[in-house]
Design an enzyme around this catalytic site. Structure first.
Site, PDB file in Angstrom:
ATOM      1  N   ASN A  17      -7.097   5.241  -1.893  1.00 37.20           N
ATOM      2  CA  ASN A  17      -6.177   5.379  -0.919  1.00 37.20           C
ATOM      3  C   ASN A  17      -4.812   4.614  -0.846  1.00 37.20           C
ATOM      4  O   ASN A  17      -5.012   3.278  -1.131  1.00 37.20           O
ATOM      5  CB  ASN A  17      -6.822   5.354   0.412  1.00 37.20           C
ATOM      6  CG  ASN A  17      -8.197   6.208   0.567  1.00 37.20           C
ATOM      7  OD1 ASN A  17      -8.064   7.363   0.151  1.00 37.20           O
ATOM      8  ND2 ASN A  17      -9.128   5.634   1.100  1.00 37.20           N
TER       9      ASN A  17
ATOM     10  N   VAL B 267      -8.118  -1.473   3.241  1.00 34.69           N
ATOM     11  CA  VAL B 267      -7.984  -2.743   2.900  1.00 34.69           C
ATOM     12  C   VAL B 267      -6.777  -2.866   1.803  1.00 34.69           C
ATOM     13  O   VAL B 267      -6.717  -2.324   0.842  1.00 34.69           O
ATOM     14  CB  VAL B 267      -9.432  -3.193   2.265  1.00 34.69           C
ATOM     15  CG1 VAL B 267      -9.410  -4.330   1.797  1.00 34.69           C
ATOM     16  CG2 VAL B 267     -10.632  -2.698   3.271  1.00 34.69           C
TER      17      VAL B 267
ATOM     18  N   HIS C 219      -8.673  -0.727  -4.548  1.00 29.22           N
ATOM     19  CA  HIS C 219     -10.139  -0.258  -4.686  1.00 29.22           C
ATOM     20  C   HIS C 219     -10.143   1.444  -4.944  1.00 29.22           C
ATOM     21  O   HIS C 219      -9.393   1.881  -4.513  1.00 29.22           O
ATOM     22  CB  HIS C 219     -10.906  -0.661  -3.721  1.00 29.22           C
ATOM     23  CG  HIS C 219     -10.514  -0.255  -2.399  1.00 29.22           C
ATOM     24  ND1 HIS C 219      -9.452  -0.610  -1.627  1.00 29.22           N
ATOM     25  CD2 HIS C 219     -11.041   0.788  -1.447  1.00 29.22           C
ATOM     26  CE1 HIS C 219      -9.134  -0.081  -0.246  1.00 29.22           C
ATOM     27  NE2 HIS C 219     -10.113   0.869  -0.334  1.00 29.22           N
TER      28      HIS C 219
END
Length: 126
Positions: free
Chosen positions: A97, A106, A110
Site C-alpha cells: 500500500n 505505516v 512493507h
C-alpha cells in the site's frame, strides 16, 4: 490513518521499532536486506509482512533511493518467504500500500504476503 509517502522517513514508526528489537515480532525470515514477520492482525490464513532493513517510506521511495543490491535482496527475500511458506503452488498475493489512496498505514515500506486460502477478487467492487 493513511500516511503521506512524500514525508521524510519517521524512525519512530512501528516497523523501525521492530527492526531495532524494541517491539517483539514473530519473525519468520531475516537476511542483510530484509526482515519478515507474521502480521498481528492476519487477513488470511497466511499473512506475512516483509520489510526492507533500510529506512524507506514507500515503494516509490525505495525504488528511487535504494541501491541495486538492496532492491535485489528485498525482492529475493519476498520470494524466499513465499517458498518457505509453501505458497508457490497453489498461489498467493503480494500487496504494498502506498499513500492515502492505497491506504498505507505505516510509513515504512512493507509487502504483505497473503495465502493459504482462495483470496477472491483483487479489489472489491463498489
Amino acid at each position: 490513518m493513511p500516511i503521506d509517502p512524500t514525508l521524510p522517513y519517521d524512525a519512530g514508526n512501528i516497523f523501525a521499532k521492530i527492526l531495532r528489537g524494541e517491539i517483539p515480532s514473530n519473525a519468520v525470515y531475516e537476511d542483510d536486506y530484509a526482515f519478515a514477520f507474521e502480521d498481528i492482525n492476519p487477513q488470511a490464513e497466511v499473512h506475512t509482512l516483509v520489510i526492507p532493513k533500510g529506512a524507506y517510506v514507500s515503494w516509490d521511495d525505495f525504488s528511487a533511493k535504494a541501491g541495486d543490491a538492496e532492491i535485489a535482496g528485498f525482492v529475493r527475500a519476498i520470494g524466499e518467504v513465499a517458498r518457505a511458506k509453501g505458497l508457490v503452488e497453489p498461489g498467493y498475493r503480494l500487496m504494498a500500500n502506498i499513500g492515502a489512496h492505497g491506504y498505507q498505514e505505516v510509513p515504512h515500506l512493507h509487502v504483505h504476503i497473503f495465502g493459504g486460502q482462495p483470496l477472491g477478487p483483487m479489489i472489491c467492487k463498489r
